[in-house]
Scaffold this active site. Structure first.
Site: not given
Ligand code: PDD
Length: 290
Positions: A35, A54, A103, A105, A205
């Site tokens: 997502y 990304r 279903r 895996h 991330l």
């Molecule tokens: N989350 N680290 C994690 C684990 C995240 O889930 C997110 C963002 C970020 C920040 O990434 P960015 O700057 O690209 O939004 C870092 C989104 C907002 C969510 O899960 O809703």
């Protein structure tokens, strides 16, 4: 949530679409999907290029066959925004699951991915941005591919719920005594004028906001170090903040019982917030929003 959603290339009302999510969707059964959350300012997608890059990288890493080209997706997202007449601040959520299959895996290689996108109104969280939040340190029990924006968020979900029960906005994940990131945001620390954050590897991330903030720091000639932060460094930090798409830069004023910077938002954090705001103003001019 706005009235229309994008569902596999068609723009439908939420009611029309609710009647056909397959119980054999691998996203539903295994969390087998990816997502993105993209910020909309006055209905215009901010940093769309890096977010889509990304998204495609996440799909590639999981061998999900993309159901669209970048150009097709951009075109469909623009139609979604237009159909909702959305011209406010909000979040655009895009989800792609591997597809539908009895279903098992083991996934079939040629599945048709299932995707949707929706828009939620989300005004700038000014209170958080101005006054800061508390975080609580927790063991990072996530898998070792945190660089993929996967739908598998149970460790994050459980940690965030637990943090909120303690009155904290976010868990601050620590693995091997190294501070990694938050439950849904990246983490930054400032010490002696240097901005420090975890390297973009498989254990965090690589946030789009993180990258934007690093760029802003460079422009402001704030020294930057992308390196591991030992847990003990938290307690001698001058300033700390977190970043994520919906919330931009949010100061951290307490880590468990430890008060950061006397509970005040620090000078460099404020500088970066101001630079972020300025960059948004410039971008709005560029794209003709003002
Ligand atoms: N989350 N680290 C994690 C684990 C995240 O889930 C997110 C963002 C970020 C920040 O990434 P960015 O700057 O690209 O939004 C870092 C989104 C907002 C969510 O899960 O809703």
């Amino acid at each position: 949530m706005e009235k229309y959603i994008l569902w596999n290339g068609d723009i439908l009302t939420k009611e029309e679409k609710d009647s056909f999510v397959s119980f054999e969707d691998r996203g539903y059964q295994f969390g087998d999907g990816v997502y993105e959350v993209i910020r909309l300012y006055k209905g215009m997608a901010h940093l769309l290029g890096p977010h889509l890059e990304r998204l495609f990288r996440s799909m590639k890493e999981l061998e999900i066959v993309s159901p669209f080209t970048k150009e097709q997706l951009i075109d469909q997202l623009e139609k979604l925004i237009a159909k909702n007449h959305f011209d406010e601040d909000g979040n655009l959520y895009i989800q792609v699951t591997r597809g539908i299959q009895p279903r098992n895996h083991v996934y079939e290689r040629d599945l048709t991915a299932v995707y949707f996108a929706k828009i939620d109104q989300f005004p700038k969280p000014l209170d958080l941005m101005q006054n800061g939040v508390h975080v609580t340190v927790m063991e990072d029990i996530r898998w070792l591919r945190c660089d993929i924006k996967s739908l598998n968020l149970l460790p994050n979900v459980m940690a965030k719920a637990s943090a909120q029960r303690k009155g904290c906005y976010e868990p601050l994940f620590v693995r091997d005594d190294i501070v990694r990131e938050c439950g849904s945001a990246n983490f930054f620390l400032i010490k002696d004028g240097v901005l420090i954050t975890h390297p973009a590897n498989n254990l965090i991330l690589n946030g789009i906001t993180r990258m934007h903030v690093l760029q802003l720091a460079k422009e402001l000639t704030i020294p930057v170090e992308e390196r591991e932060i030992a847990r003990e460094e938290l307690y001698t930090a001058d300033e700390c903040f977190l970043t994520a798409t919906p919330i931009e830069i949010v100061p951290i004023t307490a880590i468990d019982d430890h008060i950061v910077n006397g509970g005040e938002v620090g000078e460099i954090t404020r500088k970066l917030q101001a630079a972020y705001e300025q960059s948004l103003t410039e971008w709005k001019h560029e794209v003709g929003l003002v």
